[in-house]
Design a protein around this motif. Structure first.
Motif, PDB file in Angstrom:
ATOM      1  N   PRO A  14      44.236  32.363  50.352  1.00  0.00           N
ATOM      2  CA  PRO A  14      45.319  32.930  49.435  1.00  0.00           C
ATOM      3  C   PRO A  14      45.710  34.109  50.170  1.00  0.00           C
ATOM      4  CG  PRO A  14      43.388  33.177  48.091  1.00  0.00           C
ATOM      5  CD  PRO A  14      42.900  32.339  49.405  1.00  0.00           C
ATOM      6  N   THR A  15      47.034  34.517  49.675  1.00  0.00           N
ATOM      7  CA  THR A  15      47.399  35.900  50.372  1.00  0.00           C
ATOM      8  C   THR A  15      47.065  36.644  49.112  1.00  0.00           C
ATOM      9  OG1 THR A  15      49.505  35.748  48.816  1.00  0.00           O
ATOM     10  CG2 THR A  15      49.555  34.918  51.154  1.00  0.00           C
ATOM     11  N   LEU A  16      46.950  38.198  49.472  1.00  0.00           N
ATOM     12  CA  LEU A  16      46.602  39.131  48.525  1.00  0.00           C
ATOM     13  C   LEU A  16      47.196  39.152  47.172  1.00  0.00           C
ATOM     14  CD1 LEU A  16      44.706  41.328  48.357  1.00  0.00           C
ATOM     15  CD2 LEU A  16      46.285  42.909  49.422  1.00  0.00           C
ATOM     16  N   GLU A  17      48.435  38.952  47.376  1.00  0.00           N
ATOM     17  CA  GLU A  17      49.280  39.025  45.980  1.00  0.00           C
ATOM     18  C   GLU A  17      48.839  37.678  45.171  1.00  0.00           C
ATOM     19  OE1 GLU A  17      50.967  39.016  49.189  1.00  0.00           O
ATOM     20  OE2 GLU A  17      51.171  41.228  48.896  1.00  0.00           O
ATOM     21  N   GLU A  18      48.539  36.605  45.857  1.00  0.00           N
ATOM     22  CA  GLU A  18      48.100  35.405  44.948  1.00  0.00           C
ATOM     23  C   GLU A  18      46.702  35.598  44.497  1.00  0.00           C
ATOM     24  OE1 GLU A  18      50.335  31.874  47.528  1.00  0.00           O
ATOM     25  OE2 GLU A  18      48.565  32.510  48.120  1.00  0.00           O
ATOM     26  N   ALA A  19      45.896  36.288  45.027  1.00  0.00           N
ATOM     27  CA  ALA A  19      44.610  36.592  44.732  1.00  0.00           C
ATOM     28  C   ALA A  19      44.476  37.422  43.665  1.00  0.00           C
ATOM     29  CB  ALA A  19      43.667  36.961  46.019  1.00  0.00           C
ATOM     30  N   ILE A  20      45.357  38.451  43.755  1.00  0.00           N
ATOM     31  CA  ILE A  20      45.427  39.515  42.549  1.00  0.00           C
ATOM     32  C   ILE A  20      46.123  39.050  41.256  1.00  0.00           C
ATOM     33  CG2 ILE A  20      46.644  41.768  41.838  1.00  0.00           C
ATOM     34  CD1 ILE A  20      46.310  42.642  44.977  1.00  0.00           C
ATOM     35  N   PHE A  21      47.028  38.037  41.589  1.00  0.00           N
ATOM     36  CA  PHE A  21      47.525  37.323  40.332  1.00  0.00           C
ATOM     37  C   PHE A  21      46.648  36.476  39.797  1.00  0.00           C
ATOM     38  CE2 PHE A  21      50.024  34.120  38.556  1.00  0.00           C
ATOM     39  CZ  PHE A  21      50.769  34.509  37.654  1.00  0.00           C
ATOM     40  N   LEU A  32      41.081  47.158  46.071  1.00  0.00           N
ATOM     41  CA  LEU A  32      40.960  47.852  44.716  1.00  0.00           C
ATOM     42  C   LEU A  32      42.282  48.728  44.734  1.00  0.00           C
ATOM     43  CD1 LEU A  32      39.748  48.566  41.969  1.00  0.00           C
ATOM     44  CD2 LEU A  32      38.443  50.433  43.493  1.00  0.00           C
ATOM     45  N   LYS A  33      42.702  49.164  45.894  1.00  0.00           N
ATOM     46  CA  LYS A  33      43.934  49.894  45.963  1.00  0.00           C
ATOM     47  C   LYS A  33      45.179  49.108  45.655  1.00  0.00           C
ATOM     48  CE  LYS A  33      45.695  51.221  50.068  1.00  0.00           C
ATOM     49  NZ  LYS A  33      45.612  52.257  51.153  1.00  0.00           N
ATOM     50  N   GLY A  67      44.926  37.004  35.859  1.00  0.00           N
ATOM     51  CA  GLY A  67      44.847  35.822  34.756  1.00  0.00           C
ATOM     52  C   GLY A  67      43.523  35.697  34.289  1.00  0.00           C
ATOM     53  N   ILE A  68      42.380  36.095  35.045  1.00  0.00           N
ATOM     54  CA  ILE A  68      41.118  35.766  34.312  1.00  0.00           C
ATOM     55  C   ILE A  68      40.451  37.236  33.775  1.00  0.00           C
ATOM     56  CG2 ILE A  68      38.844  35.661  35.394  1.00  0.00           C
ATOM     57  CD1 ILE A  68      39.863  34.192  37.535  1.00  0.00           C
ATOM     58  N   THR A  69      40.607  38.245  33.888  1.00  0.00           N
ATOM     59  CA  THR A  69      40.225  39.624  33.381  1.00  0.00           C
ATOM     60  C   THR A  69      41.403  40.650  33.261  1.00  0.00           C
ATOM     61  OG1 THR A  69      38.490  41.095  33.070  1.00  0.00           O
ATOM     62  CG2 THR A  69      39.390  40.351  35.372  1.00  0.00           C
ATOM     63  N   ASP A  70      41.131  41.617  32.401  1.00  0.00           N
ATOM     64  CA  ASP A  70      42.071  42.665  32.409  1.00  0.00           C
ATOM     65  C   ASP A  70      41.418  43.809  32.922  1.00  0.00           C
ATOM     66  OD1 ASP A  70      44.124  41.431  30.851  1.00  0.00           O
ATOM     67  OD2 ASP A  70      43.155  41.739  28.933  1.00  0.00           O
ATOM     68  N   ASP A  71      39.980  43.832  33.332  1.00  0.00           N
ATOM     69  CA  ASP A  71      39.471  44.952  33.794  1.00  0.00           C
ATOM     70  C   ASP A  71      39.983  45.082  35.408  1.00  0.00           C
ATOM     71  OD1 ASP A  71      37.718  47.254  34.269  1.00  0.00           O
ATOM     72  OD2 ASP A  71      36.091  45.804  34.748  1.00  0.00           O
ATOM     73  N   VAL A  72      40.491  46.269  35.699  1.00  0.00           N
ATOM     74  CA  VAL A  72      40.849  46.552  37.266  1.00  0.00           C
ATOM     75  C   VAL A  72      39.744  46.451  38.231  1.00  0.00           C
ATOM     76  CG1 VAL A  72      42.129  48.270  38.751  1.00  0.00           C
ATOM     77  CG2 VAL A  72      42.698  48.005  36.239  1.00  0.00           C
ATOM     78  N   ASP A  73      38.398  46.927  37.990  1.00  0.00           N
ATOM     79  CA  ASP A  73      37.562  46.630  38.944  1.00  0.00           C
ATOM     80  C   ASP A  73      37.198  45.531  38.991  1.00  0.00           C
ATOM     81  OD1 ASP A  73      37.332  49.532  39.287  1.00  0.00           O
ATOM     82  OD2 ASP A  73      36.114  49.847  37.492  1.00  0.00           O
ATOM     83  N   SER A  74      37.185  44.512  37.889  1.00  0.00           N
ATOM     84  CA  SER A  74      36.742  43.093  37.997  1.00  0.00           C
ATOM     85  C   SER A  74      37.577  42.382  38.749  1.00  0.00           C
ATOM     86  CB  SER A  74      36.477  42.534  36.515  1.00  0.00           C
ATOM     87  OG  SER A  74      35.361  43.220  35.973  1.00  0.00           O
ATOM     88  N   GLN A  75      39.105  42.646  38.432  1.00  0.00           N
ATOM     89  CA  GLN A  75      40.066  42.126  39.352  1.00  0.00           C
ATOM     90  C   GLN A  75      40.061  42.237  40.868  1.00  0.00           C
ATOM     91  OE1 GLN A  75      43.971  43.472  37.784  1.00  0.00           O
ATOM     92  NE2 GLN A  75      43.323  42.288  35.925  1.00  0.00           N
ATOM     93  N   ALA A  76      39.528  43.464  41.185  1.00  0.00           N
ATOM     94  CA  ALA A  76      39.442  43.786  42.505  1.00  0.00           C
ATOM     95  C   ALA A  76      38.360  42.798  43.222  1.00  0.00           C
ATOM     96  CB  ALA A  76      39.087  45.236  43.005  1.00  0.00           C
TER      97      ALA A  76
END
Length: 98
Positions: free
Chosen positions: A19-26, A54-55, A30-39
């Motif tokens: 996946p592209t970086l945008e797709e992976a972040i999206f 993370l950036k 959708g899975i979690t609201d925590d920024v560190d977990s999303q990264a």
């Protein structure tokens, strides 16, 4: 990236695109609201280091915090959609008229 595998019909090639970086972040958002977990989730999907992702996750979190979406509708009102297929009845053959 591609991978070859054997079937009873012969060798088949399967194309796998990460996946592209945008797709992976999206997906991670959708899975979690925590920024560190999303990264962490996005980094594992991409195969990249967490610090690099993370950036970008923090940038997208700031952008999504500024925008809000509200979906309004009547409560208790359900809409149903019916899709019908019309079959054309064409008669195929010789068109002989007397």
């Amino acid at each position: 990236m591609s991978e070859d595998w054997n079937t009873k019909y012969g060798v088949r090639r399967v194309r796998r695109d990460p996946p592209t970086l945008e797709e992976a972040i999206f997906a991670a958002a959708g899975i979690t609201d925590d920024v560190d977990s999303q990264a962490e989730i996005a980094a594992s999907l991409m195969g990249m280091p967490v610090e690099a992702v993370l950036k970008e996750v923090r940038k997208s979190a700031r952008a999504s915090a500024r925008t809000s979406r509200v979906i309004t509708g009547e409560q208790g009102f359900q809409r149903s959609v019916v899709v019908e297929r019309r079959v054309s009845r064409r008669i195929v053959g010789n068109d002989k008229r007397i």
